[in-house]
Design a protein around this motif. Structure first.
Motif, PDB file in Angstrom:
ATOM      1  N   GLY A  87       0.804  -1.220   0.000  1.00 19.55           N
ATOM      2  CA  GLY A  87       0.000   0.000   0.000  1.00 19.55           C
ATOM      3  C   GLY A  87       0.836   1.267   0.000  1.00 19.55           C
ATOM      4  O   GLY A  87       0.326   2.351  -0.265  1.00 19.55           O
TER       5      GLY A  87
ATOM      6  N   ARG B 210       5.571   0.530  -4.805  1.00 18.65           N
ATOM      7  CA  ARG B 210       6.207  -0.596  -5.475  1.00 18.65           C
ATOM      8  C   ARG B 210       7.687  -0.644  -5.110  1.00 18.65           C
ATOM      9  O   ARG B 210       8.370   0.357  -5.129  1.00 18.65           O
ATOM     10  CB  ARG B 210       6.036  -0.416  -6.973  1.00 18.65           C
ATOM     11  CG  ARG B 210       6.367  -1.608  -7.774  1.00 18.65           C
ATOM     12  CD  ARG B 210       5.877  -1.480  -9.181  1.00 18.65           C
ATOM     13  NE  ARG B 210       6.709  -0.564  -9.955  1.00 18.65           N
ATOM     14  CZ  ARG B 210       6.389  -0.129 -11.155  1.00 18.65           C
ATOM     15  NH1 ARG B 210       5.264  -0.486 -11.704  1.00 18.65           N
ATOM     16  NH2 ARG B 210       7.184   0.678 -11.800  1.00 18.65           N
TER      17      ARG B 210
ATOM     18  N   ALA C 228      -4.241  -0.863   1.710  1.00 23.32           N
ATOM     19  CA  ALA C 228      -4.528  -1.435   0.387  1.00 23.32           C
ATOM     20  C   ALA C 228      -3.534  -0.986  -0.665  1.00 23.32           C
ATOM     21  O   ALA C 228      -3.168   0.186  -0.735  1.00 23.32           O
ATOM     22  CB  ALA C 228      -5.932  -1.046  -0.042  1.00 23.32           C
ATOM     23  N   ALA C 229      -3.104  -1.927  -1.465  1.00 21.82           N
ATOM     24  CA  ALA C 229      -2.254  -1.634  -2.620  1.00 21.82           C
ATOM     25  C   ALA C 229      -3.153  -1.300  -3.803  1.00 21.82           C
ATOM     26  O   ALA C 229      -4.140  -1.986  -4.053  1.00 21.82           O
ATOM     27  CB  ALA C 229      -1.370  -2.821  -2.944  1.00 21.82           C
ATOM     28  N   THR C 230      -2.805  -0.254  -4.501  1.00 16.16           N
ATOM     29  CA  THR C 230      -3.582   0.163  -5.671  1.00 16.16           C
ATOM     30  C   THR C 230      -2.755  -0.097  -6.917  1.00 16.16           C
ATOM     31  O   THR C 230      -1.624   0.372  -7.019  1.00 16.16           O
ATOM     32  CB  THR C 230      -3.916   1.671  -5.580  1.00 16.16           C
ATOM     33  OG1 THR C 230      -4.627   1.902  -4.374  1.00 16.16           O
ATOM     34  CG2 THR C 230      -4.743   2.124  -6.763  1.00 16.16           C
ATOM     35  N   PRO C 231      -3.287  -0.864  -7.860  1.00 18.96           N
ATOM     36  CA  PRO C 231      -2.530  -1.148  -9.078  1.00 18.96           C
ATOM     37  C   PRO C 231      -2.247   0.121  -9.881  1.00 18.96           C
ATOM     38  O   PRO C 231      -3.034   1.070  -9.854  1.00 18.96           O
ATOM     39  CB  PRO C 231      -3.431  -2.079  -9.881  1.00 18.96           C
ATOM     40  CG  PRO C 231      -4.501  -2.524  -8.962  1.00 18.96           C
ATOM     41  CD  PRO C 231      -4.594  -1.515  -7.865  1.00 18.96           C
ATOM     42  N   THR C 232      -1.143   0.106 -10.594  1.00 20.33           N
ATOM     43  CA  THR C 232      -0.801   1.202 -11.484  1.00 20.33           C
ATOM     44  C   THR C 232      -1.816   1.258 -12.617  1.00 20.33           C
ATOM     45  O   THR C 232      -2.095   0.228 -13.246  1.00 20.33           O
ATOM     46  CB  THR C 232       0.609   0.985 -12.083  1.00 20.33           C
ATOM     47  OG1 THR C 232       1.541   0.875 -11.011  1.00 20.33           O
ATOM     48  CG2 THR C 232       1.013   2.112 -13.009  1.00 20.33           C
ATOM     49  N   PRO C 233      -2.394   2.431 -12.890  1.00 14.22           N
ATOM     50  CA  PRO C 233      -3.325   2.533 -14.022  1.00 14.22           C
ATOM     51  C   PRO C 233      -2.604   2.214 -15.326  1.00 14.22           C
ATOM     52  O   PRO C 233      -1.461   2.630 -15.535  1.00 14.22           O
ATOM     53  CB  PRO C 233      -3.768   4.002 -14.001  1.00 14.22           C
ATOM     54  CG  PRO C 233      -3.444   4.490 -12.629  1.00 14.22           C
ATOM     55  CD  PRO C 233      -2.268   3.693 -12.164  1.00 14.22           C
TER      56      PRO C 233
ATOM     57  N   ARG D  17      -7.913  -6.823 -10.629  1.00 13.68           N
ATOM     58  CA  ARG D  17      -7.023  -6.084  -9.733  1.00 13.68           C
ATOM     59  C   ARG D  17      -5.792  -6.925  -9.415  1.00 13.68           C
ATOM     60  O   ARG D  17      -4.671  -6.439  -9.413  1.00 13.68           O
ATOM     61  CB  ARG D  17      -7.796  -5.723  -8.457  1.00 13.68           C
ATOM     62  CG  ARG D  17      -6.983  -4.997  -7.430  1.00 13.68           C
ATOM     63  CD  ARG D  17      -7.871  -4.668  -6.206  1.00 13.68           C
ATOM     64  NE  ARG D  17      -7.088  -4.002  -5.201  1.00 13.68           N
ATOM     65  CZ  ARG D  17      -6.329  -4.617  -4.301  1.00 13.68           C
ATOM     66  NH1 ARG D  17      -6.271  -5.927  -4.276  1.00 13.68           N
ATOM     67  NH2 ARG D  17      -5.624  -3.922  -3.426  1.00 13.68           N
ATOM     68  N   GLU D  18      -5.994  -8.205  -9.148  1.00 11.47           N
ATOM     69  CA  GLU D  18      -4.885  -9.090  -8.802  1.00 11.47           C
ATOM     70  C   GLU D  18      -3.915  -9.235  -9.963  1.00 11.47           C
ATOM     71  O   GLU D  18      -2.705  -9.274  -9.764  1.00 11.47           O
ATOM     72  CB  GLU D  18      -5.415 -10.459  -8.363  1.00 11.47           C
ATOM     73  CG  GLU D  18      -6.151 -10.425  -7.050  1.00 11.47           C
ATOM     74  CD  GLU D  18      -7.583  -9.913  -7.151  1.00 11.47           C
ATOM     75  OE1 GLU D  18      -8.123  -9.792  -8.279  1.00 11.47           O
ATOM     76  OE2 GLU D  18      -8.171  -9.623  -6.100  1.00 11.47           O
TER      77      GLU D  18
ATOM     78  N   LEU E 163      -1.873  -6.089 -10.128  1.00 10.67           N
ATOM     79  CA  LEU E 163      -0.874  -6.073  -9.059  1.00 10.67           C
ATOM     80  C   LEU E 163       0.276  -7.032  -9.377  1.00 10.67           C
ATOM     81  O   LEU E 163       1.435  -6.756  -9.044  1.00 10.67           O
ATOM     82  CB  LEU E 163      -1.513  -6.412  -7.716  1.00 10.67           C
ATOM     83  CG  LEU E 163      -2.390  -5.315  -7.113  1.00 10.67           C
ATOM     84  CD1 LEU E 163      -3.147  -5.844  -5.897  1.00 10.67           C
ATOM     85  CD2 LEU E 163      -1.564  -4.092  -6.745  1.00 10.67           C
TER      86      LEU E 163
ATOM     87  N   ASP F 225       2.549  -5.232 -11.620  1.00 15.29           N
ATOM     88  CA  ASP F 225       3.337  -4.294 -10.813  1.00 15.29           C
ATOM     89  C   ASP F 225       4.461  -5.019 -10.076  1.00 15.29           C
ATOM     90  O   ASP F 225       5.580  -4.509  -9.977  1.00 15.29           O
ATOM     91  CB  ASP F 225       2.451  -3.571  -9.791  1.00 15.29           C
ATOM     92  CG  ASP F 225       1.586  -2.486 -10.404  1.00 15.29           C
ATOM     93  OD1 ASP F 225       1.870  -2.056 -11.550  1.00 15.29           O
ATOM     94  OD2 ASP F 225       0.634  -2.043  -9.735  1.00 15.29           O
TER      95      ASP F 225
END
Length: 99
Positions: free
Chosen positions: A14, A17, A37-42, A53-54, A57, A60
């Motif tokens: 979260g 990276r 929470a980890a947010t994926p790179t757009p 989402r997984e 990630l 990433d």
């Protein structure tokens, strides 16, 4: 399988990276939150528009391992490469069901 060699590890949290994104004191940085929470790179374009989402990630994490490990993309290409994806919370419902 004859042998296994770990060339690098990619970490996504979260806080960002890579291992360098981890705070010196994660408990304090979490400020009482049980999950950060980890947010994926757009990702631009349509290619990954429907990716989970997984999956984002995981991409990433691979990018983090390339950066942190100083590896070129060609180093992980081919059928002799494996991605081991480990998560503590991304599959929370499945984990709860299992327990």
């Amino acid at each position: 399988m004859i042998g296994v060699q770990v060339s690098a590890a990619g970490v996504v949290t979260g806080w960002g990276r890579g291992v360098g994104a981890l705070p010196a004191d994660p408990v304090r940085a979490a400020a009482g939150r049980p999950v950060v929470a980890a947010t994926p790179t757009p990702r631009p374009g349509d290619r990954l528009r429907r990716a989970t989402r997984e999956s984002l990630l995981a991409i990433d994490a691979v990018e983090a391992l390339l950066e942190d490990g100083g590896l070129p993309r060609a180093h992980i290409a081919g059928d002799a490469t494996a991605l081991v994806y480990v998560t503590a919370a991304a599959y929370g419902a499945a984990n709860a069901s299992f327990v």
